[in-house]
Design a protein around this motif. Structure first.
Motif, short mmCIF file in Angstrom:
data_model
loop_
_atom_site.label_atom_id
_atom_site.label_comp_id
_atom_site.label_asym_id
_atom_site.label_seq_id
_atom_site.Cartn_x
_atom_site.Cartn_y
_atom_site.Cartn_z
N LEU A 24 39.46 -17.34 7.15
CA LEU A 24 38.61 -18.54 7.32
C LEU A 24 37.15 -18.27 7.03
O LEU A 24 36.45 -19.11 6.46
CB LEU A 24 38.77 -19.09 8.74
CG LEU A 24 40.18 -19.59 9.09
CD1 LEU A 24 40.27 -19.95 10.56
CD2 LEU A 24 40.55 -20.79 8.22
N SER A 28 34.95 -20.22 4.28
CA SER A 28 33.83 -21.10 4.68
C SER A 28 32.48 -20.63 4.15
O SER A 28 31.53 -21.40 4.12
CB SER A 28 33.80 -21.30 6.20
OG SER A 28 33.44 -20.10 6.80
N GLY A 244 44.37 -18.07 11.25
CA GLY A 244 43.43 -17.24 10.49
C GLY A 244 43.54 -15.75 10.77
O GLY A 244 42.66 -14.98 10.42
N GLU A 297 41.69 -19.61 18.13
CA GLU A 297 40.58 -20.05 17.28
C GLU A 297 39.29 -19.29 17.63
O GLU A 297 38.56 -18.85 16.76
CB GLU A 297 40.34 -21.57 17.43
CG GLU A 297 41.43 -22.44 16.80
CD GLU A 297 42.80 -22.29 17.46
OE1 GLU A 297 42.85 -22.04 18.70
OE2 GLU A 297 43.81 -22.38 16.75
#
Ligand code: SUG
Length: 438
Positions: A24, A28, A244, A297
């Motif tokens: 991730l 990003s 992730g 997360e």
């Protein structure tokens, strides 16, 4: 016996390519401006911290980039500057791959089994083939040469070839292997964590790919001469991968007899932990962090589990966490609990490796560690051992040769070819051995 940490020195073309599906941070930060200079200094400072904690520290030099052979295989020929110029005009997306500094993540360089675990009593290395991503796959050949140069003493070391270049044997190195033991000198349990079976060819509806195959892990254990009784294979949970967790070291870390792990790391986790504990007959400290304490997360965002868990004095350990953990209330509470409770972890340090973090690489990704005897350690080339003098020389080298900023457009600049070429030549002189830069 001691645990030696080999850190990847961050190369002068560190940039944010957005190249890694399932990672991730990489996705990003795609095409943001990077700072190669800051990145390399952050890495160097982390090595200093670890060395000052009393843990032996060594470096893996960065790989030469651009990877001209990769570009030539795509049909480009001529002098390096001309190749880069032509690629920039016709296939610019290839530049990011050819210039990737991804060899900095030494935890993916190889899988390593210390001499206490192997049949022939030597340290065994298998360089990772890294075939799941093109920018990482190009590392394998240079990594193999580098490992053979560093670990050349055949009395002590065996460096195997990477596993076959086949999807069935997709291998990402020590990021998916945890060694647990009572004492470093005793035989340990090697836990291999894979994402999928290599026979599974179904195109699934999963959000992200699983990189390591079970067959790869099994073949490595066999090559290294590990005893089946002291080897365990566990599968990453789909839930973790889809959050992730592209390598196991994003969700678990182990050192000696401490295993710190998120509750959703593995398929059938209770059975995996039970099997591990059975081998230690009560001597293993399994520290499970629940999702309620630190959600998957938040674990991925802070990279809490990508901390280095280091034995600093006999029986005591220090956690070296990414700075992002200091700024997360949930991670802070977990750390406070661990420090308060009765377990070997007695201290925590925070390190700023944000340039690497923005590509999905925390403190533990930047190092490959191996337990060594003093004789094995003495057989390493002195040039790669971290010392305050080497630190000083590398710092000056970085400040002289690395750009403060690098954008994706800058990769098309033919001058960059010469600039990084000069940097590598100078590094060869600092290390006094060109073969350390294969
Ligand atoms: O393979 N990132 C690396 C990060 C590796 C982290 N290593 C461990 N967990 N041990 C990867 O995904 C991003 C490169 C870019 O997008 O430019 C990258 O390759």
């Amino acid at each position: 016996m001691m645990e030696v940490n080999f850190d990847g020195l961050l190369g002068p073309t560190h940039h944010f390519g957005g190249l890694s599906a399932g990672n991730l941070a990489s996705l990003s930060h795609r095409h943001h401006r990077s700072s190669p200079r800051r990145a390399a200094l952050e890495g160097l400072d982390k090595m200093k911290l670890v060395a000052e904690l009393g843990v032996p520290q060594a470096i893996f030099p960065p790989q030469r980039r651009p990877h001209l052979q990769f570009l030539r295989e795509q049909g480009f020929s001529g002098e390096p500057r001309l190749v880069v110029d032509a690629v920039a005009r016709r296939r610019p997306e290839l530049l990011s791959v050819a210039y990737s500094a991804s060899s900095m993540w030494a935890a993916n360089a190889a899988t390593v089994s210390p001499s206490a675990d192997t049949l022939d009593g030597r340290i065994h290395w298998t360089p990772a083939n890294l075939i799941s991503m093109p920018h990482r796959k190009i590392e394998a050949e240079q990594t193999t040469k580098l490992l053979r140069e560093i670990f050349s003493e055949e009395r002590f070391f065996v460096v195997h070839d990477p596993l076959p270049d086949q999807a069935k044997y997709s291998d990402e190195g020590a990021a998916n292997q945890t060694r647990l033991c009572r004492q470093y000198e005793q035989r340990g349990v090697e836990l291999f964590v894979y994402g999928r079976s290599g026979d599974d060819t179904t195109v699934s509806e999963n959000r992200f790919p699983a990189r390591q195959t079970r067959q790869a892990s099994e073949l490595i254990a066999k090559r290294h001469g590990l005893s089946p009784d002291w080897t365990l294979f566990a599968q990453q949970s789909r839930r973790a991968i889809n959050a992730g967790v592209f390598h196991n070291d994003v969700i678990a870390v182990g050192n000696a007899s401490v295993h710190l792990v998120h509750e959703h790391a593995f398929v059938d986790q209770a059975a995996v932990l039970r099997q591990l504990e059975r081998r230690f007959a009560g001597d293993l400290r399994t520290l499970v962090i629940t999702d309620q304490e630190l959600s998957l997360e938040e674990a991925v965002r802070t990279y809490f589990f990508n901390s280095q868990l280091l034995t600093t004095t006999a029986g005591s350990m220090t956690l070296v966490c990414p700075l992002e953990c200091e700024r997360s209330q949930a991670a802070q509470q977990v750390i406070e609990r661990l420090l308060r409770e009765d377990n070997p972890i007695v201290d925590c340090k925070f390190v700023d490796v944000r340039q690497s973090m923005h590509n999905g690489g925390g403190p533990a990704c930047l190092r490959l560690r191996v337990v060594m005897t003093p004789d094995e350690f003495a057989a390493l080339p002195r040039a790669i051992i971290w010392t305050p003098q080497l630190h000083q020389r590398l710092q000056v080298w970085i400040e002289t040769h690395y750009r403060d900023e690098l954008s994706i457009a800058d990769l098309a600049d033919p001058d960059l070819v010469d600039e990084v070429g000069n940097a590598f030549d100078e590094l060869g002189r600092i290390l006094g051995n060109k073969r350390l830069l294969p």
